[in-house]
Design a protein around this motif. Structure first.
Motif, PDB file in Angstrom:
ATOM      1  N   GLN A  96       5.394 -10.497  13.220  1.00  0.00           N
ATOM      2  CA  GLN A  96       4.230 -10.834  14.036  1.00  0.00           C
ATOM      3  C   GLN A  96       3.489  -9.633  14.597  1.00  0.00           C
ATOM      4  N   ASP A  97       4.024  -8.453  14.386  1.00  0.00           N
ATOM      5  CA  ASP A  97       3.290  -7.267  14.793  1.00  0.00           C
ATOM      6  C   ASP A  97       2.267  -6.954  13.695  1.00  0.00           C
ATOM      7  N   ASP A  98       1.100  -6.440  14.107  1.00  0.00           N
ATOM      8  CA  ASP A  98       0.053  -6.166  13.119  1.00  0.00           C
ATOM      9  C   ASP A  98       0.531  -5.211  12.023  1.00  0.00           C
ATOM     10  N   ASP A  99       1.462  -4.344  12.374  1.00  0.00           N
ATOM     11  CA  ASP A  99       1.956  -3.398  11.362  1.00  0.00           C
ATOM     12  C   ASP A  99       2.669  -4.076  10.204  1.00  0.00           C
ATOM     13  N   TYR A 100       3.102  -5.315  10.412  1.00  0.00           N
ATOM     14  CA  TYR A 100       3.931  -5.977   9.399  1.00  0.00           C
ATOM     15  C   TYR A 100       3.127  -6.824   8.407  1.00  0.00           C
ATOM     16  N   MET A 101       1.829  -6.632   8.353  1.00  0.00           N
ATOM     17  CA  MET A 101       1.008  -7.476   7.469  1.00  0.00           C
ATOM     18  C   MET A 101       1.504  -7.419   6.024  1.00  0.00           C
ATOM     19  N   LEU A 102       1.945  -6.268   5.573  1.00  0.00           N
ATOM     20  CA  LEU A 102       2.401  -6.140   4.176  1.00  0.00           C
ATOM     21  C   LEU A 102       3.920  -5.998   4.069  1.00  0.00           C
ATOM     22  N   GLY A 103       4.608  -6.377   5.127  1.00  0.00           N
ATOM     23  CA  GLY A 103       6.063  -6.330   5.062  1.00  0.00           C
ATOM     24  C   GLY A 103       6.678  -5.551   6.206  1.00  0.00           C
TER      25      GLY A 103
END
Lengths: 387, 387, 387, 387
Positions: A96-103
């Protein structure tokens, strides 16, 4: 098994509840709020304790980090103890953190993997603070489009990330790794099946086991086969119970296919894995999108109990004899005899013996708790899946 | 990869043909005969050699025992050599004898298991007689009804049976074990997924690998993920190529989802597993129920070639760069650029360089072979799946 | 068809864009924001106009009410015209108000049905204000649990609600009714399949047609069959194009199964339904969860164009002749010849003839528009699915 | 409904048996024979009569033409009457003649269509000779490869062929048209879903209804929804009951998902369609591949009875009240209360009231009939699906 032996086994059974089942949940289309929903982990535990109060078999509550982050986990543990429950597994959240958009653990960027690994180490700290023995890992990692990333390279990164997390565990702590067929990734998921989860667990060491979520399979998958296979390997760490008609619908366990739930519990009973020391954690993981949450959990717990009771009533000797004889209809009939038995009277009896109300749903409804929390929990933000 | 490099790689590619694709096949509703169908293994090899003659990349033929039993396998091998092909994998068959109604290697009765193990030893003898290096095992074992037999006990029996067969192999022989989601068993299959096959192979030793039949998965399964995973484990022994819209339809490979075939070949190429010494056997396993069989095989071979050529044309550097950068559309676009390329001209060119007709379908049609076998193969029983 | 005739047909093709594709979207787990995302319907139209600018075939934009509610729809229409586009279909939304938790047009409570019907009448007003000719109805109505409501009674209520909405349409306005297999309802959906949608349309009258969303079917469903069937009935009102591997994944059309898209367009071309006056609206309905939205739409439009071009290149005479002759491989081969053709050069040529850049993706990337909106659209709330 | 009312309704229930369930059946891999299998239609009727004898609710037997062709159908009808049963529906068979390889009523060649239409007229003659009121049509027509034939043209041919058959019916005869998702066609099936079947029935006239085979749907399809929809249209002509885990597995009804069977029967009971004059024929259509056939049929009949009894026991008033109130868990709970009830005692009681043995399985087993037919039916060819 005789009804009396069945009752003895049922007395030992426990089911773990997810804290997040008491918060709001929904679909991508809409999350409908409900009156009285908890605003913080303390209130979630209070609601979970109600389920235990009326069923007597739900003494543990899983936490989800960061949803259940509090300043003082010792205080939260004491709060749990006061309510008659304990903290169960600690679930990480790297989706759910924006950094995790691609994994997260599989992300192509090492800096994002570092962040995700560190989050898991934070979860291990929470385990230490709460006395939880299990780190539960479910990853949203995957791809939406062919070519988006290398399937193979992501497996390598996953192995490396998991190894670092595993190394951070204390000797008396374990990791359980969940797999999921699809969603939120819609082309390729990095831990899509039990085989992948098991391979990573085997590479990690003896303290890593597979989590089987009953909603995380392709259509038609024979789940009890997987249960049997993982038990045979000694690697079934936990269930995430729920039910489904289509995808990961997260309906109440036993609501969509009660016969399947029975067959799963039959494999458990046959393998002697119902016993408290079996190493299998029977946990719920559900979304009560439109039904009230505490009764939804009570009903689910009862569904598991009823299926377990049926599985315990299977005439194991008659079954084995018919199987050995190649008597297809006879063996099937022995199993169906148990399934067709109405186990609600047996469970009502068991509850009375335990000093519980024989009808948990009515007892909870009559308690006034639902009205009380609806009246008291005014103001503040209702808990949900939001980060 | 440049077109020239791609052609070099394509020159080394080989595809193995199944002898039974040239016999009659059908559904439970009806097997439609076709004119000119072989009556014996010799004629099957002759037909398979036609496929090799016009495509240049199909030099091996798998046999199925007992369908392809002959008195003198040395003679059959010589016959193959005369035709320019060799004997490939030996496939066992433990699903058509009346004794196997409730299973073979997993059967509750030890006598039936003994018979099934012995059949596999007979297959090893055939391997010795033909110089075949691989024993291919696919089992129809499974259950139709819950309770019919113990899922867990069947795994134990399977492990024991396989171990005895494995022990019978010579040092330079290997076993490959196929999995299948369902059919002919309709409730539980004893080797239903790659995880189960892999676990048994790992228990057996280094000379056991998994066979991936592209039609043997649950709906929606990401097959290229499994390819990548098995390659990562060094345990992808062979493909059974075919295609499907629904179940194990056994249509011509590439006919139902050519994009999936391309994605599979992309994983192969990325892992360097196309090379002849990769240990992966690219085999067809199909049923030409309504189309003529030799052209059906030629078309299938060409479909695999075209998909391979596309996979070879992927700009690997551009792809890796876009993947590293998290450029979702860019990376996907690199892959799609290769897929959208029409590789038929490149393959026509390659064939001409090899002294082949650039259009194998037309060349075969013009050869008169179909008419010839239809005229000559009169009398006798057409080969099929019948025991 | 010759390439020149194909180009002529392609010149007339139009594709409608959904305004909501330019806003944020995601899964129940997380909606990831993107830089430059529109804050209001005006900005959505501006972004949609970019897609039309570079592809030349996307001149209409669907609105979603209330997501696209504005004070002055005449002003919005003028804004669209200034941008070179027009307002297309008006989509109702009766799934995000708290009252709709248990349904809208099928809800057991007449007051909720009244509210939902009235919302549709408001949409008809928007149609009048914007000159839109089509009311598009997709309902989230359904059940999560067996017994929750009467499946049959909900059909009756649906028929009654739709009749009132239909009656509110002007003579030159039409209704299109979408069906969906599941989600957000997880047990029973009130318009789950084309048959149900068609029956309701037939009961309403001549101005009601079916919407086929390519992601709204059970696994394995043959979508081109449904296309052919609805065309045969004269009731295919519109497509919602997208693609999927699993459920309603809403990936870019053509990204998951480009061969399927080609087969769908083949049915369209065969039936002469590509022509502008065919009554079929070719619309996109997608979620660009992780890829940038404007390029995602451009790529999707191009994918539809490429599939259409392939369908137009099918040698219809040769195909019909082979079909009549029962030549299975021949007929299949004619179709595959067209599919295997690389139509990108033809489309590049067409674009140049139309004064467009032959490579829309690069042209848009080079335009600086993405950087411009990222820099300018600071502050305000990014548009999304939220009510 | 009270148990007494339920028993009254159960007393009127009838289930039709398929003659072919008593012959051999299997998969494309193998048909296993069984001792005592009938050699002709007379013996099939004798076996079917055993099912009726022990259950009391299976008084009719469907015939399959040409499998059940006899010289003198009046004689066969008398034989049935002597056994206490009657001839039910007449099933046509246009999938086993060599001419039907590419279809029957939809075949591109008018001569084949003529032959297939004429076969149906022959079936109408059998109806006249046997007094059967229903012609049951299931077609294997379809395509294996995209492009093989025109999907649309086949619909037109189908409509024309059906119209001619329908016209050949007497005024007191009806046609029922079955649909099937796939198999034996593996790409496109000509009557793949209820919508297609219904459209053809509507085009034919009032005496054409849809047959719902419970195994003929895509994975996840909500069958009770279709039941409700067809009842609402007044077009549910018959069930083909069986059960499945994967495809058209044709297992015993109630063996794979007894809860689904209950939900289906709930729709039937709610709509008042259980009554003898409802126009719905409840028929079995199953394959007993590995289990003995007569006990397999008895068990199946009992499974339908048990599910029906549960559906009758639903507290309809409480259910409706909870549904109206939007009480999700309450309404679901009312349904589950009935499902969780063990209805075997009620049915045992009913049987005793009817002068039957309370346990049909044991009574049949004790009768010695199985041993008798195994001993007597020596020589001759066992009946099966073979043409």
């Amino acid at each position: 098994m005789t009804p009396e032996s069945a009752k003895a086994a049922l007395r030992d059974q426990t089911i773990e509840l997810p804290s997040w089942a008491f918060g709001n949940s929904g679909t991508r289309f809409k999350v409908f709020g409900q009156p009285g929903v908890p605003r913080d982990p303390y209130e979630k535990l209070a609601d979970a304790a109600q389920v235990h109060r009326y069923t007597g078999i739900a003494p543990r509550v899983s936490l989800h980090i960061p949803w259940d982050l509090v300043d003082d986990f010792s205080d939260l543990s004491r709060h749990a103890a006061d309510l008659g429950v304990t903290i169960g597994m600690i679930n990480s959240n790297v989706f759910q953190d924006d950094d995790y958009m691609l994994g997260s653990l599989c992300h192509p960027d090492a800096a994002v993997r570092r962040k995700a690994v560190d989050h898991h180490k934070q979860c291990v700290d929470v385990m230490r603070a709460t006395g939880s023995a299990h780190l539960k890992v479910w990853l949203a990692d995957g791809l939406n489009y062919p070519g988006q990333d290398s399937i193979r390279a992501r497996q390598d990164r996953l192995a490396e990330s998991l190894a670092e997390i595993y190394a951070a565990l204390d000797e008396d702590q374990r990791m359980v790794l969940e797999y999921k067929f699809f969603e939120p990734a819609f082309y390729s998921t990095d831990v899509p099946d039990w085989g992948t989860s098991l391979l990573h667990c085997m590479a990690l060491g003896d303290r890593a086991d597979v989590v089987l979520d009953t909603g995380h399979h392709a259509p038609g998958t024979n789940i009890e086969f997987i249960v049997a296979q993982l038990l045979r390997q000694g690697r079934l760490g936990a269930f995430d119970f729920n039910s489904r008609f289509y995808a990961d619908d997260d309906l109440m366990v036993g609501a969509a296919d009660p016969f399947q739930l029975f067959r799963i519990m039959h494999e458990i009973v046959q393998a002697g894995a119902l016993a408290p020391d079996s190493g299998v954690n029977f946990m719920l993981d559900q979304c009560h999108n439109i039904e009230p949450k505490i009764p939804g959990q009570i009903r689910s717990v009862m569904n598991v109990q009823e299926a377990t009771a049926k599985a315990l009533l299977v005439d194991a000797d008659a079954l084995a004899a018919a199987q050995r004889a190649g008597d297809v209809l006879g063996a099937h009939g022995v199993l169906m005899d148990a399934y067709n038995t109405d186990t609600r009277p047996l469970l009502a009896e068991l509850r009375e013996e335990q000093g519980l109300d024989p009808d948990p749903m009515s007892a909870y409804a009559a308690s006034g708790y639902a009205e009380k929390i609806a009246a008291e929990r005014i103001g503040g933000a209702q808990a949900g899946w939001g980060a």
